[in-house]
Write a protein that holds these residues in place. Structure first.
Motif, PDB file in Angstrom:
ATOM      1  N   SER A 133      31.546  47.598  16.854  1.00 12.52           N
ATOM      2  CA  SER A 133      31.127  47.541  15.449  1.00 12.52           C
ATOM      3  C   SER A 133      32.302  47.243  14.533  1.00 12.52           C
ATOM      4  O   SER A 133      32.189  46.446  13.592  1.00 12.52           O
ATOM      5  CB  SER A 133      30.469  48.866  15.037  1.00 12.52           C
ATOM      6  N   LYS A 134      33.443  47.891  14.791  1.00 19.09           N
ATOM      7  CA  LYS A 134      34.624  47.655  13.968  1.00 19.09           C
ATOM      8  C   LYS A 134      35.094  46.217  14.106  1.00 19.09           C
ATOM      9  O   LYS A 134      35.467  45.566  13.117  1.00 19.09           O
ATOM     10  CB  LYS A 134      35.738  48.624  14.374  1.00 19.09           C
ATOM     11  N   PHE A 135      35.077  45.699  15.314  1.00 17.27           N
ATOM     12  CA  PHE A 135      35.481  44.314  15.534  1.00 17.27           C
ATOM     13  C   PHE A 135      34.596  43.363  14.727  1.00 17.27           C
ATOM     14  O   PHE A 135      35.085  42.471  14.023  1.00 17.27           O
ATOM     15  CB  PHE A 135      35.399  43.981  17.023  1.00 17.27           C
ATOM     16  N   PHE A 185      42.835  51.040  15.450  1.00 18.70           N
ATOM     17  CA  PHE A 185      43.361  51.701  14.260  1.00 18.70           C
ATOM     18  C   PHE A 185      42.272  52.218  13.321  1.00 18.70           C
ATOM     19  O   PHE A 185      42.589  52.769  12.260  1.00 18.70           O
ATOM     20  CB  PHE A 185      44.269  50.747  13.487  1.00 18.70           C
ATOM     21  N   ALA A 186      41.013  52.055  13.675  1.00 22.03           N
ATOM     22  CA  ALA A 186      39.925  52.490  12.797  1.00 22.03           C
ATOM     23  C   ALA A 186      39.923  54.005  12.626  1.00 22.03           C
ATOM     24  O   ALA A 186      40.294  54.755  13.537  1.00 22.03           O
ATOM     25  CB  ALA A 186      38.581  52.029  13.361  1.00 22.03           C
ATOM     26  N   GLN A 187      39.488  54.451  11.462  1.00 24.06           N
ATOM     27  CA  GLN A 187      39.427  55.883  11.175  1.00 24.06           C
ATOM     28  C   GLN A 187      38.433  56.602  12.081  1.00 24.06           C
ATOM     29  O   GLN A 187      38.568  57.803  12.327  1.00 24.06           O
ATOM     30  CB  GLN A 187      39.032  56.101   9.705  1.00 24.06           C
ATOM     31  N   ASN A 188      37.434  55.860  12.581  1.00 23.20           N
ATOM     32  CA  ASN A 188      36.412  56.470  13.437  1.00 23.20           C
ATOM     33  C   ASN A 188      36.505  55.990  14.883  1.00 23.20           C
ATOM     34  O   ASN A 188      35.534  56.072  15.640  1.00 23.20           O
ATOM     35  CB  ASN A 188      35.012  56.168  12.891  1.00 23.20           C
ATOM     36  N   ALA A 189      37.670  55.481  15.282  1.00 23.60           N
ATOM     37  CA  ALA A 189      37.832  54.964  16.645  1.00 23.60           C
ATOM     38  C   ALA A 189      37.571  56.062  17.668  1.00 23.60           C
ATOM     39  O   ALA A 189      37.933  57.226  17.466  1.00 23.60           O
ATOM     40  CB  ALA A 189      39.233  54.391  16.822  1.00 23.60           C
ATOM     41  N   GLU A 190      36.946  55.669  18.774  1.00 25.08           N
ATOM     42  CA  GLU A 190      36.626  56.630  19.832  1.00 25.08           C
ATOM     43  C   GLU A 190      37.244  56.163  21.152  1.00 25.08           C
ATOM     44  O   GLU A 190      38.421  56.375  21.400  1.00 25.08           O
ATOM     45  CB  GLU A 190      35.104  56.775  19.942  1.00 25.08           C
ATOM     46  N   GLU A 191      36.459  55.507  21.961  1.00 25.20           N
ATOM     47  CA  GLU A 191      36.918  55.059  23.272  1.00 25.20           C
ATOM     48  C   GLU A 191      36.976  53.536  23.281  1.00 25.20           C
ATOM     49  O   GLU A 191      36.260  52.876  22.536  1.00 25.20           O
ATOM     50  CB  GLU A 191      35.951  55.579  24.341  1.00 25.20           C
ATOM     51  N   GLY A 192      37.861  52.970  24.112  1.00 26.36           N
ATOM     52  CA  GLY A 192      38.112  51.537  24.069  1.00 26.36           C
ATOM     53  C   GLY A 192      36.898  50.655  24.262  1.00 26.36           C
ATOM     54  O   GLY A 192      36.838  49.551  23.722  1.00 26.36           O
ATOM     55  N   GLY A 193      35.917  51.134  25.025  1.00 23.94           N
ATOM     56  CA  GLY A 193      34.727  50.327  25.278  1.00 23.94           C
ATOM     57  C   GLY A 193      33.497  50.800  24.539  1.00 23.94           C
ATOM     58  O   GLY A 193      32.381  50.380  24.863  1.00 23.94           O
ATOM     59  N   SER A 194      33.671  51.638  23.523  1.00 22.65           N
ATOM     60  CA  SER A 194      32.532  52.262  22.840  1.00 22.65           C
ATOM     61  C   SER A 194      31.851  51.312  21.862  1.00 22.65           C
ATOM     62  O   SER A 194      32.394  50.270  21.481  1.00 22.65           O
ATOM     63  CB  SER A 194      32.991  53.507  22.084  1.00 22.65           C
ATOM     64  N   SER A 195      30.654  51.711  21.421  1.00 19.69           N
ATOM     65  CA  SER A 195      29.919  50.915  20.437  1.00 19.69           C
ATOM     66  C   SER A 195      30.657  50.860  19.103  1.00 19.69           C
ATOM     67  O   SER A 195      30.566  49.870  18.374  1.00 19.69           O
ATOM     68  CB  SER A 195      28.513  51.495  20.236  1.00 19.69           C
ATOM     69  N   SER A 196      31.416  51.907  18.769  1.00 18.79           N
ATOM     70  CA  SER A 196      32.169  51.894  17.514  1.00 18.79           C
ATOM     71  C   SER A 196      33.284  50.852  17.556  1.00 18.79           C
ATOM     72  O   SER A 196      33.638  50.265  16.527  1.00 18.79           O
ATOM     73  CB  SER A 196      32.752  53.279  17.216  1.00 18.79           C
ATOM     74  N   THR A 197      33.841  50.608  18.741  1.00 13.40           N
ATOM     75  CA  THR A 197      34.864  49.574  18.886  1.00 13.40           C
ATOM     76  C   THR A 197      34.274  48.204  18.600  1.00 13.40           C
ATOM     77  O   THR A 197      34.847  47.397  17.864  1.00 13.40           O
ATOM     78  CB  THR A 197      35.456  49.609  20.308  1.00 13.40           C
ATOM     79  N   ASN A 206      32.677  44.051  12.106  1.00 11.17           N
ATOM     80  CA  ASN A 206      32.836  44.262  10.663  1.00 11.17           C
ATOM     81  C   ASN A 206      34.037  43.491  10.124  1.00 11.17           C
ATOM     82  O   ASN A 206      33.969  42.871   9.051  1.00 11.17           O
ATOM     83  CB  ASN A 206      32.991  45.753  10.358  1.00 11.17           C
ATOM     84  N   ASP A 207      35.143  43.535  10.858  1.00 10.65           N
ATOM     85  CA  ASP A 207      36.323  42.797  10.415  1.00 10.65           C
ATOM     86  C   ASP A 207      36.082  41.292  10.462  1.00 10.65           C
ATOM     87  O   ASP A 207      36.539  40.550   9.580  1.00 10.65           O
ATOM     88  CB  ASP A 207      37.537  43.160  11.278  1.00 10.65           C
ATOM     89  N   MET A 208      35.360  40.823  11.482  1.00 10.48           N
ATOM     90  CA  MET A 208      35.060  39.397  11.549  1.00 10.48           C
ATOM     91  C   MET A 208      34.194  38.964  10.372  1.00 10.48           C
ATOM     92  O   MET A 208      34.403  37.892   9.791  1.00 10.48           O
ATOM     93  CB  MET A 208      34.369  39.058  12.869  1.00 10.48           C
ATOM     94  N   ASN A 209      33.241  39.792   9.999  1.00 13.22           N
ATOM     95  CA  ASN A 209      32.400  39.465   8.849  1.00 13.22           C
ATOM     96  C   ASN A 209      33.225  39.391   7.566  1.00 13.22           C
ATOM     97  O   ASN A 209      32.960  38.558   6.693  1.00 13.22           O
ATOM     98  CB  ASN A 209      31.287  40.503   8.698  1.00 13.22           C
ATOM     99  N   TYR A 210      34.228  40.259   7.443  1.00 18.57           N
ATOM    100  CA  TYR A 210      35.097  40.200   6.270  1.00 18.57           C
ATOM    101  C   TYR A 210      35.836  38.866   6.228  1.00 18.57           C
ATOM    102  O   TYR A 210      35.921  38.218   5.175  1.00 18.57           O
ATOM    103  CB  TYR A 210      36.099  41.355   6.278  1.00 18.57           C
ATOM    104  N   TYR A 211      36.367  38.445   7.367  1.00 17.40           N
ATOM    105  CA  TYR A 211      37.089  37.173   7.395  1.00 17.40           C
ATOM    106  C   TYR A 211      36.171  35.996   7.092  1.00 17.40           C
ATOM    107  O   TYR A 211      36.578  35.033   6.428  1.00 17.40           O
ATOM    108  CB  TYR A 211      37.782  36.982   8.743  1.00 17.40           C
ATOM    109  N   VAL A 212      34.942  36.052   7.563  1.00 16.89           N
ATOM    110  CA  VAL A 212      33.980  35.008   7.212  1.00 16.89           C
ATOM    111  C   VAL A 212      33.837  34.921   5.695  1.00 16.89           C
ATOM    112  O   VAL A 212      33.758  33.835   5.115  1.00 16.89           O
ATOM    113  CB  VAL A 212      32.613  35.283   7.867  1.00 16.89           C
ATOM    114  N   SER A 213      33.854  36.075   5.029  1.00 17.54           N
ATOM    115  CA  SER A 213      33.632  36.115   3.582  1.00 17.54           C
ATOM    116  C   SER A 213      34.788  35.532   2.781  1.00 17.54           C
ATOM    117  O   SER A 213      34.593  35.107   1.635  1.00 17.54           O
ATOM    118  CB  SER A 213      33.368  37.560   3.131  1.00 17.54           C
ATOM    119  N   ILE A 214      36.005  35.497   3.345  1.00 18.88           N
ATOM    120  CA  ILE A 214      37.153  34.983   2.587  1.00 18.88           C
ATOM    121  C   ILE A 214      37.661  33.638   3.098  1.00 18.88           C
ATOM    122  O   ILE A 214      38.516  33.016   2.465  1.00 18.88           O
ATOM    123  CB  ILE A 214      38.328  35.987   2.584  1.00 18.88           C
TER     124      ILE A 214
END
Length: 214
Positions: A137-139, A123-135, A141-149
């Motif tokens: 990175s997004k995963f 669902f990322a705004q910059n999503a590309e292909e299922g196995g890409s580096s952006s996939t 980034n979200d994990m880091n957010y959960y660590v923070s809360i």
């Protein structure tokens, strides 16, 4: 060892999710849970809600019959379990976006025993292909957010998917690749991710996460 302490020491794939809205009988649920356990599941995560006063007892009995852990995801069950003195961790499952848009979520944050995470790079705004580096990175980034809360509470990834078509889940990126191969590539990426989180001493570049990788 309490169930929560057990969760804190669990890594790797742990089990399946199970919807409660069909209000199945104790015997039906026990049969499903036993089949899950036979496939290697250690735990089940419930979601949705059954509006039946007797259902909660049937659910707990079915879990006991199957000798499997349960993570009741529905927040409204918390007082029922805890007031009864039951050693059952309680949580909800949500996207990082949901928490970020929720305003003051401190009451829920404090009530949870652990954080169940819907992590959908799809669902990322910059999503590309299922196995890409952006996939990846997004995963992370979200994990880091959960660590923070999470304030040190366990993190459990409960849902993630890369559909093979857009029939049910519309993407948000104009550059996304949605087909069977992209879904397969996402699965292959998971085969890399899961072993990383299966070893608590392995660095994943995503902060200090004591977590189950679901």
């Amino acid at each position: 060892m309490t169930r929560l302490e057990t969760i804190q020491n669990m890594y790797g794939w742990a089990g399946f999710v199970y919807a409660l809205d069909a209000c199945k009988s104790r015997s039906d649920m026990a049969a499903v849970f036993a089949a899950m356990k036979a496939k290697g599941a250690r735990s089940i995560i419930t979601f949705d809600y059954c509006d039946n006063a007797a259902f909660g007892r049937d659910l707990l009995n079915a879990v006991n019959d199957s000798d499997i852990y349960i993570f009741p995801q529905h927040y409204s069950y918390e007082n029922n379990f805890k007031n009864a003195g039951l050693d059952i961790p309680v949580s909800i499952s949500e996207l990082a976006y949901g928490w970020q848009q929720a305003g003051d979520f401190s009451a829920v944050q404090n009530a949870l025993d652990l954080f169940m995470i819907n992590n959908f790079p799809y669902f990322a705004q910059n999503a590309e292909e299922g196995g890409s580096s952006s996939t990846w990175s997004k995963f992370i980034n979200d994990m880091n957010y959960y660590v923070s809360i999470a304030n040190g509470k366990p993190l459990v990834v409960t849902q993630t998917v890369w559909p093979s078509n857009e029939d049910e889940f519309a993407p948000n990126s104009p550059n996304i690749v949605v087909n069977a191969q992209s879904g397969q590539d996402n699965w292959n990426l998971w085969m890399v991710i899961v072993p990383i989180f299966s070893n608590p001493t392995t660095s994943c570049g995503c902060g200090e996460i004591g977590m189950i990788k679901w």
